[in-house]
Write an enzyme that holds these catalytic residues in place. Structure first.
Site, PDB file in Angstrom:
ATOM      1  N   GLN A 214       0.857  -1.188   0.000  1.00 50.77           N
ATOM      2  CA  GLN A 214       0.000   0.000   0.000  1.00 50.77           C
ATOM      3  C   GLN A 214       0.897   1.244   0.000  1.00 50.77           C
ATOM      4  O   GLN A 214       2.095   1.171   0.269  1.00 50.77           O
ATOM      5  CB  GLN A 214      -0.924  -0.081   1.244  1.00 50.77           C
ATOM      6  CG  GLN A 214      -1.948   1.010   1.399  1.00 50.77           C
ATOM      7  CD  GLN A 214      -1.417   2.156   2.240  1.00 50.77           C
ATOM      8  OE1 GLN A 214      -0.402   2.002   2.925  1.00 50.77           O
ATOM      9  NE2 GLN A 214      -2.085   3.288   2.178  1.00 50.77           N
ATOM     10  N   ASN A 216       1.715   3.746   1.836  1.00 51.69           N
ATOM     11  CA  ASN A 216       2.559   4.180   2.943  1.00 51.69           C
ATOM     12  C   ASN A 216       3.772   3.282   3.201  1.00 51.69           C
ATOM     13  O   ASN A 216       4.615   3.620   4.030  1.00 51.69           O
ATOM     14  CB  ASN A 216       1.753   4.246   4.239  1.00 51.69           C
ATOM     15  CG  ASN A 216       0.750   5.375   4.220  1.00 51.69           C
ATOM     16  OD1 ASN A 216      -0.355   5.213   3.691  1.00 51.69           O
ATOM     17  ND2 ASN A 216       1.130   6.511   4.748  1.00 51.69           N
ATOM     18  N   LYS A 217       3.853   2.167   2.512  1.00 45.49           N
ATOM     19  CA  LYS A 217       4.867   1.168   2.862  1.00 45.49           C
ATOM     20  C   LYS A 217       6.202   1.432   2.144  1.00 45.49           C
ATOM     21  O   LYS A 217       6.278   2.239   1.230  1.00 45.49           O
ATOM     22  CB  LYS A 217       4.350  -0.227   2.539  1.00 45.49           C
ATOM     23  CG  LYS A 217       2.911  -0.465   2.946  1.00 45.49           C
ATOM     24  CD  LYS A 217       2.623  -0.307   4.442  1.00 45.49           C
ATOM     25  CE  LYS A 217       1.134  -0.507   4.687  1.00 45.49           C
ATOM     26  NZ  LYS A 217       0.769  -0.573   6.087  1.00 45.49           N
ATOM     27  N   ASN A 218       7.220   0.670   2.562  1.00 48.05           N
ATOM     28  CA  ASN A 218       8.566   0.914   2.046  1.00 48.05           C
ATOM     29  C   ASN A 218       8.656   0.794   0.530  1.00 48.05           C
ATOM     30  O   ASN A 218       9.475   1.446  -0.111  1.00 48.05           O
ATOM     31  CB  ASN A 218       9.562  -0.049   2.694  1.00 48.05           C
ATOM     32  CG  ASN A 218       9.826   0.305   4.149  1.00 48.05           C
ATOM     33  OD1 ASN A 218       9.416   1.368   4.614  1.00 48.05           O
ATOM     34  ND2 ASN A 218      10.489  -0.575   4.866  1.00 48.05           N
ATOM     35  N   MET A 219       7.847  -0.103  -0.052  1.00 44.00           N
ATOM     36  CA  MET A 219       7.716  -0.158  -1.515  1.00 44.00           C
ATOM     37  C   MET A 219       6.233  -0.262  -1.814  1.00 44.00           C
ATOM     38  O   MET A 219       5.461  -0.769  -0.998  1.00 44.00           O
ATOM     39  CB  MET A 219       8.493  -1.337  -2.119  1.00 44.00           C
ATOM     40  CG  MET A 219       8.164  -2.683  -1.511  1.00 44.00           C
ATOM     41  SD  MET A 219       8.948  -4.070  -2.387  1.00 44.00           S
ATOM     42  CE  MET A 219       7.747  -4.374  -3.687  1.00 44.00           C
TER      43      MET A 219
END
Ligand SMILES: *Cc1c(COP(=O)(O)O)cnc(C)c1O
Length: 445
Positions: A214, A216-219
């Site tokens: 999603q 907001n995540k690191n990728m």
């Protein structure tokens, strides 16, 4: 440092006066957006996505000219992190839901969940008909192995450990305890893709691990996720569950020939477009997390001796992915004042950004902020799973604030800065300067 945007400091006196009290702010330009992977989207993503579109083949299992983006993503994922099996899915929430059912968890079973997590961790358990049991965190902001040990009951069948805010806590101790007690261990790595402890990547400590892509995540692929495991037969179940409940043949068609794998599917396949995005992002993940880790630890090290300010304990800084700087202030009042003053100094993002906030503003990351949990809501009229006879053991479980003292305390006196993956050295220096300026006034009095 774009000087034209910076207020000129007239004297050291006005510079020292907090902006919130009428002084000159450290900066006036908003910090960059905090979405780590999104800021790195570029030609590589465009190229892979374009090949899917040009091939008229957005479905992973067959199509006129399947590009095998999800296949490649899964393969490269296994190579990068040393997993035996990886499966792309539609979201991190779906990944958790699949993990719970893959382990056959349901009514009569208890899953231990930390009180600092994300609402999906609880919803996956409850929808399966199992009961979440809360475990407190420690100074790592992740599940406390000490409280975990105390919370295990005869009903406990699994532990859902969540690597929060970019880094794992005492996962080695937790994995050892689960092994000793014969409990399944699920790692929710949604917030920590690319993280590790002593060189071992997250997702390698438990029976199953889940990831999210999603925004907001690191990728990111907008929506998406991954389920990984080491065990062959468990993986067959995971594959059937994420799809329509059945395996597929070599040509990608549903296979109902084996009575072993006939389940109820979740409809959570990953499509080729998010697959293409995620593949390009995976290849950039070390660059994304490397940038955040460097910026975060530059800030953290510079502020290490600040009176009144303490930081989250990171077990292995080399394995931190860096998207958040978690801080503890002396009390709730000072936490509020500290963050308000920092925002006034210009330590804030674009409107709508969650760049600088108190942990009391951190929503459904805290158990007591999840209304469906506190009030034991159900998706059906019968009150399932709370009313299921096999779950009668949990009738007096209380999920309201007060259940977990450390979570409650950190929620009250904690604060966070998100560390964008595109912070410049000037941004980093401004953050350090603003925290020092604010801390001198707000925290030392
Ligand atoms: C984001 C997140 C999820 C859910 O992922 P989605 O892809 O949004 O469904 C689950 N667990 C944690 C810890 C998360 O941060």
């Amino acid at each position: 440092m774009k000087t034209e945007n910076r207020p000129t400091k007239k004297s050291s006196e006005t510079a020292a006066l907090l902006a919130i009290e009428g002084g000159v702010p450290v900066r006036t330009t908003p910090l960059p957006w905090e979405f780590p992977g999104a800021s790195f989207i570029g030609e590589e993503e465009l190229e892979l996505v374009t090949s899917v579109v040009r091939a008229h083949s957005p479905f992973r299992f067959y199509g006129p000219q399947a590009q095998h983006m999800v296949d490649m993503l899964e393969h490269e994922w296994c190579v990068a992190f040393g997993h035996k099996h990886a499966l792309g899915v539609a979201s991190g929430t779906a990944a958790l839901t699949i993990a719970i059912s893959a382990l056959n968890l349901g009514p009569g079973d208890e899953v231990l969940v930390p009180g600092y997590m994300w609402v999906s961790c609880v919803s996956a358990v409850v929808r399966a008909g199992a009961i979440p049991r809360l475990v407190d965190i420690d100074d790592t902001f992740c599940m406390s192995p000490v409280d975990l040990k105390a919370k295990i009951t005869p009903r406990t069948r699994a532990v859902l450990c969540v690597h929060m805010s970019g880094a794992p806590g005492h996962i080695k101790e937790i994995a050892a305890l689960c092994k000793k007690k014969g409990l399944f261990l699920i790692e929710d790595c949604a917030q920590a893709a690319g993280a590790s402890v002593d060189g071992i990547p997250v997702g390698r400590f438990g029976d199953i691990a889940t990831f999210s892509f999603q925004l907001n995540k690191n990728m990111t692929s907008g929506e998406g996720g991954m389920v990984v495991c080491q065990d062959e037969s468990l993986f067959r179940r995971i594959v059937a569950l994420h799809d329509l409940g059945y395996p597929r043949t070599a040509t990608g068609r549903l296979d109902t020939s084996s009575e072993k794998d006939q389940l109820w599917g979740m409809g959570a396949r990953m499509a080729e477009l998010p697959g293409a995005l995620a593949l390009a992002q995976l290849r950039k993940l070390p660059a994304i997390t490397g940038a955040m880790r460097k910026a975060k630890w530059t800030i953290r090290n510079a502020l290490a001796q600040t009176p009144g300010l303490t930081f989250r304990n990171i077990v292995d800084p080399a394995g931190d992915t860096g998207p958040f700087l978690l801080m503890l202030l002396p009390d709730a009042h000072k936490a509020r004042r500290f963050i308000d003053a920092l925002r006034a100094e210009g330590i804030a993002g674009q409107p709508g950004s969650l760049a600088c906030l108190t942990l009391s503003e951190w929503g459904m990351h805290w158990y007591s902020n999840i209304p469906s949990l506190v009030h034991k809501r159900s998706n059906s009229r019968d009150g399932f799973p709370w009313t299921h006879p096999d779950n009668a053991f949990a009738l007096d479980y209380d999920f309201g604030k007060g259940a977990l003292p450390v979570c409650d305390e950190y929620q009250d006196r904690g604060a966070l800065l998100t560390i964008a993956s595109t912070l410049t050295i000037e941004d980093v220096l401004d953050i350090i300067a603003a925290v020092r300026k604010v801390a001198r006034v707000v925290l030392v009095s």
